[in-house]
Design an enzyme around this catalytic site. Structure first.
Site, PDB file in Angstrom:
ATOM      1  N   SER A 259       1.123  -1.262   0.114  1.00  9.67           N
ATOM      2  CA  SER A 259      -0.353  -0.003  -0.014  1.00  9.67           C
ATOM      3  C   SER A 259       0.859   1.353  -0.385  1.00  9.67           C
ATOM      4  O   SER A 259       1.755   1.141  -1.055  1.00  9.67           O
ATOM      5  CB  SER A 259      -0.634   0.222   0.832  1.00  9.67           C
ATOM      6  OG  SER A 259      -1.863   0.781   1.236  1.00  9.67           O
TER       7      SER A 259
ATOM      8  N   ASP B 268      -9.518  -5.934  -4.064  1.00  2.04           N
ATOM      9  CA  ASP B 268      -8.934  -4.793  -3.259  1.00  2.04           C
ATOM     10  C   ASP B 268     -10.009  -3.854  -3.791  1.00  2.04           C
ATOM     11  O   ASP B 268      -9.927  -3.059  -4.383  1.00  2.04           O
ATOM     12  CB  ASP B 268      -8.269  -4.245  -3.762  1.00  2.04           C
ATOM     13  CG  ASP B 268      -6.564  -3.908  -2.804  1.00  2.04           C
ATOM     14  OD1 ASP B 268      -7.519  -2.744  -2.489  1.00  2.04           O
ATOM     15  OD2 ASP B 268      -5.601  -3.506  -2.941  1.00  2.04           O
TER      16      ASP B 268
ATOM     17  N   HIS C  51      -7.130  -6.028   0.404  1.00  2.37           N
ATOM     18  CA  HIS C  51      -6.180  -4.666  -0.287  1.00  2.37           C
ATOM     19  C   HIS C  51      -4.932  -6.104   1.262  1.00  2.37           C
ATOM     20  O   HIS C  51      -3.741  -5.317   1.499  1.00  2.37           O
ATOM     21  CB  HIS C  51      -6.149  -3.795   0.565  1.00  2.37           C
ATOM     22  CG  HIS C  51      -5.348  -2.605   0.297  1.00  2.37           C
ATOM     23  ND1 HIS C  51      -5.041  -2.338  -0.919  1.00  2.37           N
ATOM     24  CD2 HIS C  51      -4.314  -1.872   1.520  1.00  2.37           C
ATOM     25  CE1 HIS C  51      -4.357  -1.208  -0.360  1.00  2.37           C
ATOM     26  NE2 HIS C  51      -4.323  -1.213   1.021  1.00  2.37           N
TER      27      HIS C  51
END
Length: 343
Positions: free
Chosen positions: A161, A288, A316
């Site tokens: 991320s 995601d 995610h």
């Protein structure tokens, strides 16, 4: 800001607390009665205890180093070797080094591993003058790498991320220091399809800085596909403790979110991806809801020497939802590159 549990903080917390004690294997954190007292008065301590347990179970040792007056916290396992590149793991927005503990636990024990608390997160210092842009954080990472002596030969950099975006920018800037690069659903590209989080953001709602238990449940849903579809049980007692742990830091998280959310910064990794020369592995969860999987093809096509794995039935936080599968593709890529074979 105080945190209120929807059904109050009472003795119904006992089942969760018993699970916590059991999860510590043979280690007893404190007597059960004391845990109930902590839950009622300092629920954030429960999360801090869980973090310490998962770090310990992964065989990691927490250490600190001061760079330019700011203290970095990191957890380390193993020692650098001549034959295997050291690995540095970078966590995502508002999390900490323990994000990687279960993943690291499944990796071979002969690897030298560091998982870092990025500035302002976990146990690392928070500098009010810190450059919170991903470019600024990549430069801060460089100072940490030099401080722990890993600038002397190429390393394997891994990020998820926000940490993935930082890792990608570091690799594009300090190219001689990177032997391999692994990016889990990285921030910094503009997917052709808007995620659920992005749609909310464009409507003026920030789903990543929760202030209520309902907000936290929604954040958990966009991060974890298994939680969203009901296959992962996260008791409200646990969510309440997690919310209590992060609420005192919401001003910082909002400031960081505002910086990362500046429209001119949305494609910051995408603009630099052509400068990455290390063999690169992109891993993304098909479901995601934070950063849409359609961004994966942008990196596969734009990063030289890049391969892609998309994992099914995860969102995610795929490193925790599909740990075994993620570790397998991670190790396969690493071994193939180090053995001289392109995946």
């Amino acid at each position: 800001m105080s945190v209120q549990s929807g059904d109050g903080a009472d003795m119904s917390a006992l089942p969760f607390l018993r699970l916590l004690v059991a999860g510590a294997s043979t280690v007893t954190l404190v007597p059960l009665v004391s845990l109930v007292c902590i839950y009622n008065t300092k629920p954030d301590f429960i999360i801090k205890a869980i973090r310490k347990v998962v770090i310990w179970r992964a065989g990691l040792t927490v250490k600190f180093v001061t760079v330019d007056g700011c203290r970095f916290a990191y957890a380390e396992r193993g020692r650098p070797t001549e034959t295997q590149p050291s690995i540095i793991f970078l966590h995502g927005f508002s999390t900490s080094k323990d994000t990687w503990a279960n993943f690291i636990k499944a990796l071979p024990r002969d690897l030298h591993i560091i998982t870092l608390d990025l500035p302002g997160h976990g146990e690392s210092d928070r500098n009010p003058n810190q450059d919170l842009s991903m470019e600024g954080q990549a430069n801060t990472l460089r100072r940490f790498v030099c401080a722990v002596g890993l600038d002397r030969k190429p390393l394997h950099l891994v990020g998820t991320s926000m940490g993935g975006g930082i890792a990608g920018l570091y690799a594009a800037t300090y190219r001689k220091n990177i032997a391999l690069l692994t990016l889990f659903c990285p921030l910094g590209v503009v997917p052709p399809v808007h995620s659920r989080m992005m749609k909310a953001y464009l409507e003026g709602r920030n789903m990543l800085v929760p202030t209520t238990l309902d907000d936290f449940r929604e954040m958990a849903q966009i991060n974890s596909y298994r939680y969203k579809i009901g296959k992962l049980n996260l008791p409200d007692k646990l969510l309440y403790c997690a919310l209590a742990d992060r609420t005192p830091h919401n001003d910082f998280f909002q400031k960081l979110s505002d910086e990362l959310g500046r429209k001119e910064k949305w494609d910051v990794l995408q603009r630099s991806m052509g400068n990455i020369c290390a063999p690169t592995h992109v891993i993304w969860g098909r479901e995601d809801d934070v950063l849409d999987v359609s961004g994966a093809d942008i990196l596969r096509e734009g990063v030289p020497n890049c391969c892609l794995d998309i994992l099914d039935d995860c969102g995610h936080v795929l490193v925790n939802e599909r740990t075994r599968q993620a570790v397998k593709v991670f190790i396969d890529f690493r071994e193939q590159v180090l053995n001289g074979h392109k995946k």
